[in-house]
Design a protein around this motif. Structure first.
Motif, PDB file in Angstrom:
ATOM      1  N   ASN A  53       0.834  -1.186   0.000  1.00 26.06           N
ATOM      2  CA  ASN A  53       0.000   0.000   0.000  1.00 26.06           C
ATOM      3  C   ASN A  53       0.881   1.252   0.000  1.00 26.06           C
ATOM      4  N   THR A 102      -2.833  -2.602  -4.976  1.00 25.74           N
ATOM      5  CA  THR A 102      -2.292  -2.786  -3.630  1.00 25.74           C
ATOM      6  C   THR A 102      -3.188  -3.728  -2.826  1.00 25.74           C
ATOM      7  N   GLN A 158      -6.864  -0.256   0.089  1.00 25.85           N
ATOM      8  CA  GLN A 158      -7.080   0.456  -1.169  1.00 25.85           C
ATOM      9  C   GLN A 158      -7.878   1.745  -0.993  1.00 25.85           C
ATOM     10  N   ASP A 170      -5.512   4.266   0.130  1.00 26.75           N
ATOM     11  CA  ASP A 170      -4.614   4.632  -0.959  1.00 26.75           C
ATOM     12  C   ASP A 170      -5.267   5.652  -1.891  1.00 26.75           C
TER      13      ASP A 170
END
Length: 256
Positions: free
Chosen positions: A212, A238, A243, A246
């Protein structure tokens, strides 16, 4: 800027909403298999909806291979997946650059790519654009180091193929991310998609292990800078549990 994630193909619409994604990438068949992709159950919704979709071709595909039992089925599978990608309204099909084996002439691998793309363009082209992705490891890879990528583009660039830049792959291959967008565009003339992944391993490791954005060995601000410079849709590949964070991180950094 579109920002999203690679998601499970069974219910991309729900997963996209959970992640806060504008774009999703997915497989349409077993990524380790050779079967023709089936019709996706949400094809009409995806094709007619607002969510942007990109499809990733199976990992087994190797269009550079000198082995007929690999190269010929690979060609067939790319065409089939491009057609299936069009059915879900995808903007493109991501395909890895592939490789030759030790002792084989890399020039033949580049020529195999050219023969395939040239022949397909002569037959009416692909159902969606093909985005060739840089890869992380392998001394005989067609798209690992950028000197090899340049040879590949010398072979296929005239046919208008697209390029997918993967940050983890570039970092693992020993390519500096500070100017990676500038150097990639100097070779390909374009970046159509960014796979924005941190790396669990060190620079030049040749290991493709994604992390990540704030958890890996690449400075997160450097990753955001790559996205900003590329100006292309961004997909994180990732670990799923991180996510949404992210995507939120990138939106905050990029003001998107």
């Amino acid at each position: 800027m579109l920002i999203g994630a690679h998601v499970r193909e069974d219910d991309p619409l729900v997963t996209a909403a959970d992640r806060g994604a504008d774009i999703v990438q997915m497989f349409l068949a077993d990524p380790q298999g050779w079967k023709k992709p089936p019709t996706h159950p949400q094809a009409e919704q995806l094709r007619d909806g607002e969510l942007t979709v990109v499809v990733h071709a199976p990992y087994v595909i190797n269009l550079a291979s000198l082995n007929n039992r690999i190269r010929i089925p690979s060609r067939k599978l790319v065409v089939q997946h491009a057609e299936a990608a069009a059915a879900v309204g995808a903007i493109g099909l991501v395909v890895h650059g592939g490789h030759v084996t030790q002792g084989e002439d890399a020039a033949t691998g580049f020529e195999n790519w050219r023969k395939f793309v040239e022949r397909q363009m002569g037959d009416g082209g692909f159902a969606v654009p093909v985005f060739i992705e840089n890869t992380a490891g392998g001394d005989n890879a067609m798209a690992r180091r950028f000197d090899a990528l340049a040879r590949l583009w010398d072979s296929v660039g005239e046919f208008g193929v697209g390029f997918c830049l993967d940050t983890c792959h570039a970092f693992a291959a020993g390519e500096d991310l500070v100017d990676v967008v500038e150097r990639a565009k100097a070779i390909t003339g374009r970046i159509d998609l960014v796979h924005l992944n941190n790396s669990r391993d060190e620079f030049g490791s040749a290991r493709d292990r994604h992390a990540n954005i704030t958890d890996g060995t690449i400075d997160p601000d450097q990753l955001a800078a790559v996205c900003s410079a590329a100006g292309a849709p961004v997909v994180v590949e990732t670990p799923a549990e991180g996510q949404a964070d992210d995507i939120a991180f990138l939106r905050e950094r990029l003001g998107s």
